[in-house]
Design an enzyme around this catalytic site. Structure first.
Site, short mmCIF file in Angstrom:
data_model
loop_
_atom_site.label_atom_id
_atom_site.label_comp_id
_atom_site.label_asym_id
_atom_site.label_seq_id
_atom_site.Cartn_x
_atom_site.Cartn_y
_atom_site.Cartn_z
N HIS A 151 8.34 -59.38 -35.33
CA HIS A 151 6.96 -58.92 -35.21
C HIS A 151 6.36 -58.70 -36.61
O HIS A 151 6.98 -58.05 -37.46
CB HIS A 151 6.91 -57.61 -34.41
CG HIS A 151 7.23 -57.78 -32.97
ND1 HIS A 151 6.31 -57.58 -31.97
CD2 HIS A 151 8.38 -58.15 -32.35
CE1 HIS A 151 6.88 -57.81 -30.80
NE2 HIS A 151 8.14 -58.15 -31.00
N HIS A 205 12.36 -51.99 -29.83
CA HIS A 205 12.05 -52.13 -31.27
C HIS A 205 11.99 -50.72 -31.87
O HIS A 205 11.00 -50.32 -32.48
CB HIS A 205 10.74 -52.89 -31.46
CG HIS A 205 10.86 -54.35 -31.14
ND1 HIS A 205 11.32 -55.27 -32.05
CD2 HIS A 205 10.61 -55.03 -30.01
CE1 HIS A 205 11.33 -56.47 -31.49
NE2 HIS A 205 10.91 -56.35 -30.24
N ASN A 229 19.09 -55.67 -28.47
CA ASN A 229 18.30 -56.29 -29.53
C ASN A 229 17.20 -55.34 -30.01
O ASN A 229 16.51 -54.71 -29.21
CB ASN A 229 17.68 -57.60 -29.05
CG ASN A 229 18.74 -58.62 -28.67
OD1 ASN A 229 18.87 -59.01 -27.51
ND2 ASN A 229 19.51 -59.06 -29.64
N ARG A 237 29.77 -41.83 -31.63
CA ARG A 237 29.27 -40.47 -31.88
C ARG A 237 27.76 -40.36 -31.71
O ARG A 237 27.25 -39.25 -31.58
CB ARG A 237 29.68 -40.01 -33.28
CG ARG A 237 31.15 -39.58 -33.35
CD ARG A 237 31.45 -38.87 -34.66
NE ARG A 237 31.38 -39.78 -35.79
CZ ARG A 237 32.41 -40.51 -36.23
NH1 ARG A 237 33.59 -40.43 -35.63
NH2 ARG A 237 32.28 -41.31 -37.28
N HIS A 261 21.38 -63.93 -28.04
CA HIS A 261 20.85 -62.59 -28.26
C HIS A 261 21.92 -61.51 -28.09
O HIS A 261 21.91 -60.51 -28.81
CB HIS A 261 19.69 -62.31 -27.29
CG HIS A 261 18.39 -62.94 -27.71
ND1 HIS A 261 18.15 -64.28 -27.57
CD2 HIS A 261 17.28 -62.40 -28.27
CE1 HIS A 261 16.93 -64.54 -28.03
NE2 HIS A 261 16.39 -63.43 -28.46
N ASP A 285 12.54 -63.86 -22.28
CA ASP A 285 12.03 -63.69 -23.65
C ASP A 285 11.66 -65.04 -24.25
O ASP A 285 11.77 -65.26 -25.46
CB ASP A 285 13.04 -62.96 -24.54
CG ASP A 285 12.39 -62.38 -25.81
OD1 ASP A 285 11.17 -62.16 -25.80
OD2 ASP A 285 13.09 -62.19 -26.81
N GLY A 320 13.56 -65.51 -30.38
CA GLY A 320 13.45 -65.70 -28.94
C GLY A 320 14.21 -66.93 -28.49
O GLY A 320 14.99 -67.52 -29.25
#
Length: 387
Positions: A151, A205, A229, A237, A261, A285, A320
């Protein structure tokens, strides 16, 4: 979309996803499922055409909740001039087994988002054939800079109600899902606001910790975008966003099964931990070269290279895939990750469940797929049966 049939149709000896034993499906001349009953429960209608599927699986068509474009058109590039391509895409997606989809708008300028939303809002009421546009998925622009992936950073926005209103404009009614990074909103106001508009909130994201993710779920988020992803990895932890999602009974995670992916081994772990189709659903995707051969294609102001169905930016960043949704079903079975029924459910009933739509049941349009498992070749194939 279902077309009316000449006569009623009885489909017999069917393994229907989500049902035990062999079933018969009674479809009326309007193309609607009237009953799903165990074999032998009633006598076949003498007026009906009979289709014996001989133990093959029957399901609804797929629903793709994250698809970025096809046939060379990225959905953020929609304009009034190229809107006719979207109509071609709905036909293409129908032909590859997808009954409905959410055109996904990745991070770009507010002006382009608004332009695409306007085109989609104009097309939705006039749809008659092809894969149905169920709404829009906004993947951004409220994403964490550190997990932005492909992006573009220059269009990322702060997560505030004012910015959300600016992005949605007059089109909140067609936005079905929005992906956001919850840690960007310390006030906790945005998720309840989006839910008040009827928008499903998906976390992605994101650098969210498990505690931040849990708070977002308490505020109303119910989905996660492409599990593994663009989020912190599972850690013993700090389970992070994904760990919080997997263990939450009311959250569903989308995932990609292209073998790039996420590795098949990690997908096997994910499916076991998430109770399979109860907590997961498949997405493609897919990017705009879906339906086109491998090669180099434009992608916003950059280029992506597609090799063997996987798309990457020039620097190698995974951006993608160009594989249709149902290839993911076939991959899951081929890799031995789950049984045929579960794999089918992950692309058909599970995504419907994620956005509040019913699975295969009576009163539904009979947009049916027939799946055949060949024991000799170990191959799963499908074809449209009705619709």
């Amino acid at each position: 979309m279902t077309q009316a049939t000449q006569n009623p149709v009885d489909i017999i000896n069917a393994r229907v996803t989500g049902y035990k034993d062999l079933q018969m499906l009674l479809v009326n001349q309007e193309g609607i499922i009237e009953q799903i009953l165990p074999m032998g429960a009633i006598k076949a209608d003498s007026r009906a055409s009979v289709i014996d599927v001989a133990g093959d699986w029957i399901s609804l068509g797929g629903v793709d909740l994250q698809i970025n474009g096809a046939l060379g058109l990225a959905f953020p590039d929609l304009t009034a001039e190229n809107a006719h391509v979207l109509q071609k895409i709905t036909k293409f997606l129908w032909d590859v087994g997808v009954d409905g989809f959410l055109p996904t708008l990745v991070t770009t300028s507010v002006e382009k988002i608004q332009r695409s939303l306007a085109v989609i809002a104009d097309i939705i009421p006039s749809q008659k054939t092809g894969s149905k546009i169920l709404g829009v998925h906004l993947e951004g622009p409220f994403l964490n800079y550190q997990k932005r992936g492909a992006h573009p950073a220059e269009y990322l926005l702060p997560l505030t109600i004012d910015e959300v209103k600016r992005v949605l404009g007059d089109y909140a009614h067609i936005v079905k899902v929005i992906t956001l990074a919850p840690e960007l909103d310390p006030t906790g106001e945005v998720i309840p606001y989006l839910r008040s508009l009827g928008i499903t909130v998906s976390l992605g994201h994101s650098q969210a910790t498990s505690a931040q993710a849990q708070l977002a779920f308490e505020l109303g988020a119910t989905m996660v975008t492409h599990a593994f992803n663009a989020m912190p990895p599972l850690h013993h932890r700090e389970p992070g966003l994904l760990g919080a999602a997997i263990t939450h009974p009311d959250v569903m995670c989308g995932f990609i099964a292209d073998g790039e992916h996420v590795s098949p081994t990690m997908l096997q772990i994910l499916l076991r931990a998430s109770h399979q189709e109860k907590g997961l659903f498949l997405v493609s995707d897919a990017l705009s070269p879906l339906g086109l051969p491998d090669g180099v294609y434009p992608w916003d102001s950059r280029q992506i290279e597609v090799k063997n169905g996987t798309a990457r930016l020039a620097d190698g960043t995974l951006s993608g895939t160009t594989l249709p949704l149902l290839v993911g079903v076939q991959n899951l079975v081929k890799w031995g990750i789950c049984d045929v029924e579960t794999a089918i459910l992950l692309a058909t009933d599970a995504p419907r469940q994620a956005i509040g739509l019913p699975g295969i049941t009576k009163s539904q349009p009979a947009n049916l797929l027939r799946w055949h498992w060949d024991e000799a070749t170990k191959e799963l194939t499908w074809q449209r049966l009705l619709g």
